[in-house]
Enzyme design. Structure first.
Site, PDB file in Angstrom:
ATOM      1  N   ASP A  98      35.354  59.319  37.090  1.00 27.05           N
ATOM      2  CA  ASP A  98      35.548  60.441  36.178  1.00 27.05           C
ATOM      3  C   ASP A  98      36.534  61.452  36.751  1.00 27.05           C
ATOM      4  O   ASP A  98      36.177  62.255  37.612  1.00 27.05           O
ATOM      5  CB  ASP A  98      34.187  61.105  35.946  1.00 27.05           C
ATOM      6  CG  ASP A  98      34.235  62.223  34.922  1.00 27.05           C
ATOM      7  OD1 ASP A  98      35.283  62.399  34.283  1.00 27.05           O
ATOM      8  OD2 ASP A  98      33.211  62.912  34.768  1.00 27.05           O
ATOM      9  N   GLY A 100      37.447  63.928  35.301  1.00 27.26           N
ATOM     10  CA  GLY A 100      37.161  65.211  34.665  1.00 27.26           C
ATOM     11  C   GLY A 100      36.009  65.980  35.304  1.00 27.26           C
ATOM     12  O   GLY A 100      35.546  66.964  34.732  1.00 27.26           O
ATOM     13  N   GLY A 146      25.010  65.655  28.791  1.00 27.09           N
ATOM     14  CA  GLY A 146      25.125  66.035  27.397  1.00 27.09           C
ATOM     15  C   GLY A 146      23.913  66.753  26.876  1.00 27.09           C
ATOM     16  O   GLY A 146      23.997  67.906  26.480  1.00 27.09           O
ATOM     17  N   TYR A 269      40.743  70.925  37.232  1.00 29.09           N
ATOM     18  CA  TYR A 269      40.919  69.673  36.506  1.00 29.09           C
ATOM     19  C   TYR A 269      42.299  69.115  36.834  1.00 29.09           C
ATOM     20  O   TYR A 269      43.157  69.802  37.391  1.00 29.09           O
ATOM     21  CB  TYR A 269      40.863  69.914  34.994  1.00 29.09           C
ATOM     22  CG  TYR A 269      39.605  70.575  34.502  1.00 29.09           C
ATOM     23  CD1 TYR A 269      38.487  69.814  34.186  1.00 29.09           C
ATOM     24  CD2 TYR A 269      39.532  71.955  34.342  1.00 29.09           C
ATOM     25  CE1 TYR A 269      37.328  70.417  33.724  1.00 29.09           C
ATOM     26  CE2 TYR A 269      38.371  72.563  33.885  1.00 29.09           C
ATOM     27  CZ  TYR A 269      37.285  71.795  33.577  1.00 29.09           C
ATOM     28  OH  TYR A 269      36.141  72.388  33.120  1.00 29.09           O
ATOM     29  N   ASP A 296      41.287  63.000  31.589  1.00 26.57           N
ATOM     30  CA  ASP A 296      39.887  62.742  31.927  1.00 26.57           C
ATOM     31  C   ASP A 296      39.486  61.292  31.652  1.00 26.57           C
ATOM     32  O   ASP A 296      39.145  60.925  30.538  1.00 26.57           O
ATOM     33  CB  ASP A 296      39.034  63.720  31.106  1.00 26.57           C
ATOM     34  CG  ASP A 296      37.551  63.593  31.399  1.00 26.57           C
ATOM     35  OD1 ASP A 296      37.169  62.772  32.252  1.00 26.57           O
ATOM     36  OD2 ASP A 296      36.779  64.325  30.757  1.00 26.57           O
ATOM     37  N   THR A 299      35.937  60.616  29.874  1.00 26.28           N
ATOM     38  CA  THR A 299      35.659  60.889  28.465  1.00 26.28           C
ATOM     39  C   THR A 299      36.307  59.801  27.620  1.00 26.28           C
ATOM     40  O   THR A 299      37.444  59.417  27.866  1.00 26.28           O
ATOM     41  CB  THR A 299      36.200  62.283  28.078  1.00 26.28           C
ATOM     42  OG1 THR A 299      35.384  63.269  28.703  1.00 26.28           O
ATOM     43  CG2 THR A 299      36.149  62.494  26.574  1.00 26.28           C
ATOM     44  N   THR A 300      35.572  59.322  26.650  1.00 27.27           N
ATOM     45  CA  THR A 300      36.095  58.228  25.837  1.00 27.27           C
ATOM     46  C   THR A 300      37.184  58.674  24.881  1.00 27.27           C
ATOM     47  O   THR A 300      38.157  57.961  24.668  1.00 27.27           O
ATOM     48  CB  THR A 300      34.948  57.584  25.037  1.00 27.27           C
ATOM     49  OG1 THR A 300      33.928  57.217  25.949  1.00 27.27           O
ATOM     50  CG2 THR A 300      35.414  56.366  24.287  1.00 27.27           C
TER      51      THR A 300
END
Ligand SMILES: *[C@@H]1O[C@H](CO)[C@@H](O)[C@H](O)[C@H]1NC(C)=O
Ligand SMILES: *[C@@H]1O[C@H](CO)[C@@H](O)[C@H](O)[C@H]1NC(C)=O
Ligand SMILES: *[C@@H]1O[C@H](CO)[C@@H](O)[C@H](O)[C@H]1NC(C)=O
Ligand SMILES: *[C@@H]1O[C@H](CO)[C@@H](O)[C@H](O)[C@H]1NC(C)=O
Ligand SMILES: *[C@@H]1O[C@H](CO)[C@@H](O)[C@H](O)[C@H]1NC(C)=O
Length: 488
Positions: A98, A100, A146, A269, A296, A299-300
């Site tokens: 990740d 991000g 989440g 970031y 990122d 993240t999808t």
């Protein structure tokens, strides 16, 4: 295709500007992620020198090295994962990679909640008592997810990845989490900058880069696409390639367009500026405050400011904000018959998102509408730093390019994928299995909680860290989550 119970919570790596007026607002958009299985493989190390680098040691290391980690692609491009090995003796684990976020964490074998995948199978977890080198730092570790948090304690141990080894690497040992990690995955490896770490730990990659263990100060990704594959597609497929310390020339063609990042204040970031965004050939106008983008891998989706995203859909006849129950606020649908071509420039060439990646999935009715993979951020969730990212550029985009994350000077670069890289898309095969290599470059972590008092963080830094943790806690309740569907 009924909505499947397979749900995976996106790691919340963004921070909310949580003013009171924003608090009641819920969730923005589903960030679609899926788990991948990963493996690593250190055979590409070019040098056989064993390096013993210490913080503050020689800046003129001769035997720099490089390594490669074969990735897994989980649930049709939802998550890309790689493998690490932890402890003495080392045990390997698959973790989401990740860019991000900046913390590493693993499920603990004494996990009491959220320790199984959606099928009830226990996920591989870390037994700290079986590692001779594990050290309990005895401070709390919390990861915002989440819909909840992952809780645990901060620990320290030897961590290997792609043929590199970092001693005394801090990471979270997670005993309780809300959410579901995809099968075969055990945690998450944050690959963004130290300032973003909620545990105030130097990320593994940054320990390696700052110790000059790498031949070239870069990490790279090539991510596979299975979202539009035909034929036999399994939940876990080969995910591409992650490298540390070198750029694999066989993965791209043409030039890599490196775009330097702002270095003051220090990066949090991996951010770039969106200087031009086109849809069906038409440019969208972006306010200067709406241009910063976090690149990122964790993240999808691609997500951006609501007004900019509405401009995108204004150029797609028949599109509209999604009102179907499976959508969250911020998502759109568009006619499945439209091949949507979006390009994004970050100060250099325009990079295309293929129509295949723009499409998430069709609505199962007669509307002919499809849910799209670009959505609006309703509650601005990115707040850290002086120019917080307005966009999250996730795998929907990154599958289309070879990406290069450079430590020094800090930059993100993209290049067109080579024929060899493209040939890996949609080819059903076993995902890489976690394997153990012999570490060829060894580094000791540059910082840890235990010596935090000696670190030269200003009180402002400490304040910022505390604030970011608080804000992360708050934003956890804003529920950035990811819902996805496994399509057999
Ligand atoms: C670069 O990628 C190719 C294709 O996956 C692989 O065969 C090769 O070993 C990689 N190069 C290095 C130096 O690892
Ligand atoms: C670390 O120590 C704390 C108490 O100081 C304990 O609660 C925690 O379970 C320990 N963690 C591990 C991984 O041993
Ligand atoms: C944006 O990119 C498009 C396509 O490459 C180009 O035609 C247009 O001139 C660019 N607009 C700006 C403002 O750079
Ligand atoms: C999937 O999408 C890519 C990118 O648009 C395209 O090149 C490829 O041919 C597609 N594959 C299939 C099986 O349709
Ligand atoms: C850290 O701060 C101390 C006291 O202000 C100073 O003497 C020292 O040089 C600083 N160290 C670094 C690495 O900046």
């Amino acid at each position: 295709m009924a909505l499947n119970p397979f749900v995976f919570l996106t790691f919340l790596n963004v921070v909310t500007c949580a003013s009171a007026s924003h608090m009641p607002q819920r969730l923005t958009l589903q960030l679609l992620r899926q788990p991948r299985s990963q493996e690593w493989d250190s055979r590409s190390l070019r040098s056989v020198e064993h390096l013993k680098l210490k913080y503050g040691g020689s800046r003129d290391i001769k035997g720099r090295a490089s390594g490669i980690n074969l990735l897994g692609n989980s649930q049709l491009d939802s998550d890309y994962y790689g493998s690490i090995a932890v402890g003495t003796p080392p045990v390997s684990y698959n973790v989401i990679l990740d860019t991000g976020s900046s913390d590493l964490w693993l499920l603990s074998s004494s996990c009491t909640q959220g320790c199984a995948d959606s099928n009830g199978n226990l996920l591989p977890s870390l037994d700290t008592s079986s590692s001779a080198s594990f050290k309990n730092i005895s401070s709390a570790f919390q990861v915002p997810y989440g819909t909840g948090m992952a809780y645990g304690s901060l620990g320290q141990d030897t961590v290997q990845m792609a043929g590199f080894q970092v001693a005394e690497q801090n990471f979270g040992v997670v005993t309780s989490q809300e959410g579901v990690l995809p099968s075969s995955l055990s945690g998450l490896m944050g690959l963004a900058w130290e300032g973003l770490s909620t545990s105030q730990s130097t990320p593994l990659w940054q320990n390696l880069a700052s110790s000059r263990a790498w031949t070239d100060p870069v990490m790279t990704f090539q991510l596979t696409r299975f979202g539009n594959a035909t034929g036999n597609v399994k939940p876990l497929e080969p995910g591409g390639q992650f490298t540390m310390g070198f750029i694999n020339k066989s993965m791209y063609t043409g030039q890599i367009d490196h775009q330097n990042m702002q270095t003051s204040p220090a990066p949090l970031y991996w951010t770039l500026s969106v200087t031009n965004l086109t849809v069906q050939g038409e440019s969208i106008s972006l306010a200067t405050t709406e241009q910063t983008a976090a690149i990122d891998t964790g993240t999808t989706l691609v997500a951006g400011p609501a007004d900019a995203v509405s401009q995108i859909y204004a150029n797609i006849p028949g599109s509209q904000p999604c009102t179907y129950s499976q959508c969250t606020q911020g998502q759109y649908t568009y006619p499945c018959s439209t091949a949507v071509q979006v390009t994004i420039s970050f100060g250099g060439p325009a990079w295309a998102i293929s129509p295949a990646d723009f499409l998430f999935e069709p609505i199962q009715d007669t509307s002919g509408q499809c849910i799209a993979n670009i959505g609006a951020i309703i509650v601005s969730p990115l707040s850290l730093g002086s120019n917080p990212p307005a966009w999250i550029i996730g795998d929907t985009f990154l599958k289309n390019v070879y990406s290069v994350f450079r430590y020094d000077p800090p930059s993100v670069g993209f290049a067109a994928l080579s024929t060899a890289a493209l040939a890996m898309n949609g080819i059903d095969a076993s995902p890489p299995s976690a394997t153990m290599g012999i570490p060829l470059a060894i580094v000791t972590a540059t910082s840890s909680s235990s010596d935090m008092s000696q670190r030269n963080g200003s009180s402002n830094d400490n304040l910022r860290h505390k604030k970011s943790l608080l804000v992360l806690l708050l934003s956890a309740f804003l529920s950035w989550f990811v819902l996805f569907e496994y399509r057999p």
